[in-house]
Scaffold this motif. Sequence first.
Motif, PDB file in Angstrom:
ATOM      1  N   UNK A 132      -2.500   9.452   5.235  1.00 60.45           N
ATOM      2  CA  UNK A 132      -1.144   9.853   5.606  1.00 60.45           C
ATOM      3  C   UNK A 132      -0.966  11.371   5.768  1.00 60.45           C
ATOM      4  N   UNK A 133      -1.994  12.155   5.400  1.00 56.95           N
ATOM      5  CA  UNK A 133      -1.819  13.602   5.487  1.00 56.95           C
ATOM      6  C   UNK A 133      -3.174  14.290   5.405  1.00 56.95           C
ATOM      7  N   UNK A 134      -3.164  15.596   5.689  1.00 56.84           N
ATOM      8  CA  UNK A 134      -4.392  16.369   5.609  1.00 56.84           C
ATOM      9  C   UNK A 134      -4.278  17.651   6.416  1.00 56.84           C
ATOM     10  N   UNK A 145      -8.509  15.233   3.908  1.00 52.73           N
ATOM     11  CA  UNK A 145      -7.773  14.008   4.219  1.00 52.73           C
ATOM     12  C   UNK A 145      -7.278  13.386   2.918  1.00 52.73           C
ATOM     13  N   UNK A 146      -6.098  12.743   2.979  1.00 49.79           N
ATOM     14  CA  UNK A 146      -5.502  12.141   1.778  1.00 49.79           C
ATOM     15  C   UNK A 146      -4.919  10.786   2.117  1.00 49.79           C
ATOM     16  N   UNK A 147      -5.028   9.845   1.171  1.00 51.36           N
ATOM     17  CA  UNK A 147      -4.481   8.515   1.409  1.00 51.36           C
ATOM     18  C   UNK A 147      -3.412   8.152   0.383  1.00 51.36           C
ATOM     19  N   UNK A 148      -2.787   7.009   0.585  1.00 52.12           N
ATOM     20  CA  UNK A 148      -1.659   6.593  -0.238  1.00 52.12           C
ATOM     21  C   UNK A 148      -2.058   6.106  -1.630  1.00 52.12           C
ATOM     22  N   UNK A 149      -3.349   5.968  -1.879  1.00 52.76           N
ATOM     23  CA  UNK A 149      -3.803   5.607  -3.213  1.00 52.76           C
ATOM     24  C   UNK A 149      -4.239   6.816  -4.025  1.00 52.76           C
ATOM     25  N   UNK A 150      -3.988   8.022  -3.486  1.00 51.78           N
ATOM     26  CA  UNK A 150      -4.259   9.230  -4.248  1.00 51.78           C
ATOM     27  C   UNK A 150      -5.619   9.853  -4.036  1.00 51.78           C
ATOM     28  N   UNK A 151      -6.439   9.288  -3.159  1.00 46.05           N
ATOM     29  CA  UNK A 151      -7.763   9.856  -2.912  1.00 46.05           C
ATOM     30  C   UNK A 151      -7.691  10.988  -1.896  1.00 46.05           C
ATOM     31  N   UNK A 172      -6.467  12.320  -8.550  1.00 48.24           N
ATOM     32  CA  UNK A 172      -5.694  12.718  -9.728  1.00 48.24           C
ATOM     33  C   UNK A 172      -4.425  11.892  -9.944  1.00 48.24           C
ATOM     34  N   UNK A 173      -3.882  11.302  -8.876  1.00 48.94           N
ATOM     35  CA  UNK A 173      -2.575  10.643  -8.965  1.00 48.94           C
ATOM     36  C   UNK A 173      -2.628   9.262  -8.320  1.00 48.94           C
ATOM     37  N   UNK A 174      -1.588   8.470  -8.565  1.00 49.59           N
ATOM     38  CA  UNK A 174      -1.541   7.111  -8.023  1.00 49.59           C
ATOM     39  C   UNK A 174      -1.220   7.090  -6.528  1.00 49.59           C
ATOM     40  N   UNK A 175      -0.367   8.020  -6.109  1.00 54.07           N
ATOM     41  CA  UNK A 175       0.021   8.050  -4.692  1.00 54.07           C
ATOM     42  C   UNK A 175       0.323   9.480  -4.260  1.00 54.07           C
ATOM     43  N   UNK A 176      -0.317   9.898  -3.184  1.00 52.18           N
ATOM     44  CA  UNK A 176      -0.066  11.221  -2.604  1.00 52.18           C
ATOM     45  C   UNK A 176       0.955  11.077  -1.486  1.00 52.18           C
ATOM     46  N   UNK A 177       1.926  11.998  -1.447  1.00 50.27           N
ATOM     47  CA  UNK A 177       2.966  11.965  -0.416  1.00 50.27           C
ATOM     48  C   UNK A 177       2.705  12.955   0.705  1.00 50.27           C
TER      49      UNK A 177
END
Length: 433
Positions: A132-134, A145-151, A172-177
């Motif tokens: 969803x972002x990067x 690159x970043x996904x909705x599961x926090x990777x 580090x987190x459950x979900x990256x925005x």
Amino acid sequence: MSEEKDQQQNYQEQPENSEQQDEFIDINEVGEEVYEDDGNNQEPPQEDEEEDEDMEINEEPQEDHETLEIDMSNNSWTYFDKHEDSIFTIFAHPKLPMVLTGGGDNLGYLWTIHSQPPKFVGTIENHKESIISGGFTNDGKFLITADMEGLIQVFKSNKSGEKWNLFGELNEVDEILFVIVHPTLPFFAFGANDGSIWVYQIDESNKSLIQIMSGFAHTLECNGAIFIPSKDENDLTLVSISEDGTVINWNCFTGATNYKLQPHDDFKGVESPWVTISNYENLIAIGGRDGQLSIINNDTGKIVSSIKTLDNVEDVAELSIEALSWCKNKNINMLAVGLVSGDILLFDTQQWRLRKNLKVDDAITKLEFIDDTPLLVGSSMNGKIYKWDARTGDELFVGVGHNMGILDFTIVDNGKKLITAGDEGVSLVFVTE
């Protein structure tokens, strides 16, 4: 997605086995000069008339039969359609004619934008959820690159962008925005659904990702942030916003807050869920889900102006400010504000008065001024991308060809090309001049 793919009949067909042929492009093809349009753009192929005639039937139409009409208009220069789900994000390499698209198929694709059709560079894999972002670092050496599961995955360029190798990863987190990359330095930040904000350095010499800061002062989702550029290399400042109505200016090296603005103390009791943020020089604009626009002097931490952008809407969801962009021309003091209602409000940044109101027929998803010009680009859920002269409000270009909304776009070649991220999984390249 098969039905949506069937709707894309107006796109040019890729040559057979193109994926195998173009899995990695030659270094000279990536690094060559950006394609200059010669004015002889190919038109998308028209539907074969004989084939259409073969599909006709002579039976009487059913009275209760509903006909689905699809607008087959397309003025794009070329397209990329390897994604099998919505494309959520797109960003351009700062030096090469290449973009990355990330989508709901959990994949990212690198591909060229100066050739027709585009050449496939490589695939970003190992994400378990939607990308969803990067972004690229300013020097073009690294890709995030970043996904909705926090990777988060960080890749390093090899062979001048021909290949990208995994440099490091975080979870580090459950979900990256969102992810933002520092405009000049090898730092990036990301915000999470738990309200936290994280800053990392890409340390090339030590071949590692170093955590600079993690902040937990927001109580709800951290929806956005910006780095504040500084001439002092010992100064790394970040401003973040949250669904809880707070705005925080962080000293990233110490983790201390330079200032924190709160709904009841600083915003006169208005608790706006902040969803968008943009800055120009020492001014920061923030937009709320409730249509509230606030301007902050970052030097003092004081609110310069607060504006209720719209009134009397049928649905409160239409109030949400989805896009903000400052005109960086010194002689044109203007801020563009885009809302779910389809309104684009152009404010004078000296008096904070509304200059013009441009209107499209669906939600605005992104706005961006081209360099330091008064030319404004905007995308919408109506599937169109526009270019306006913000001084006059004149519509200079409309790009059509998507069957669904445009979720993101990037501007290249000083605004001569616009590349979109389509909700139906297709990216279109438009030549505007």
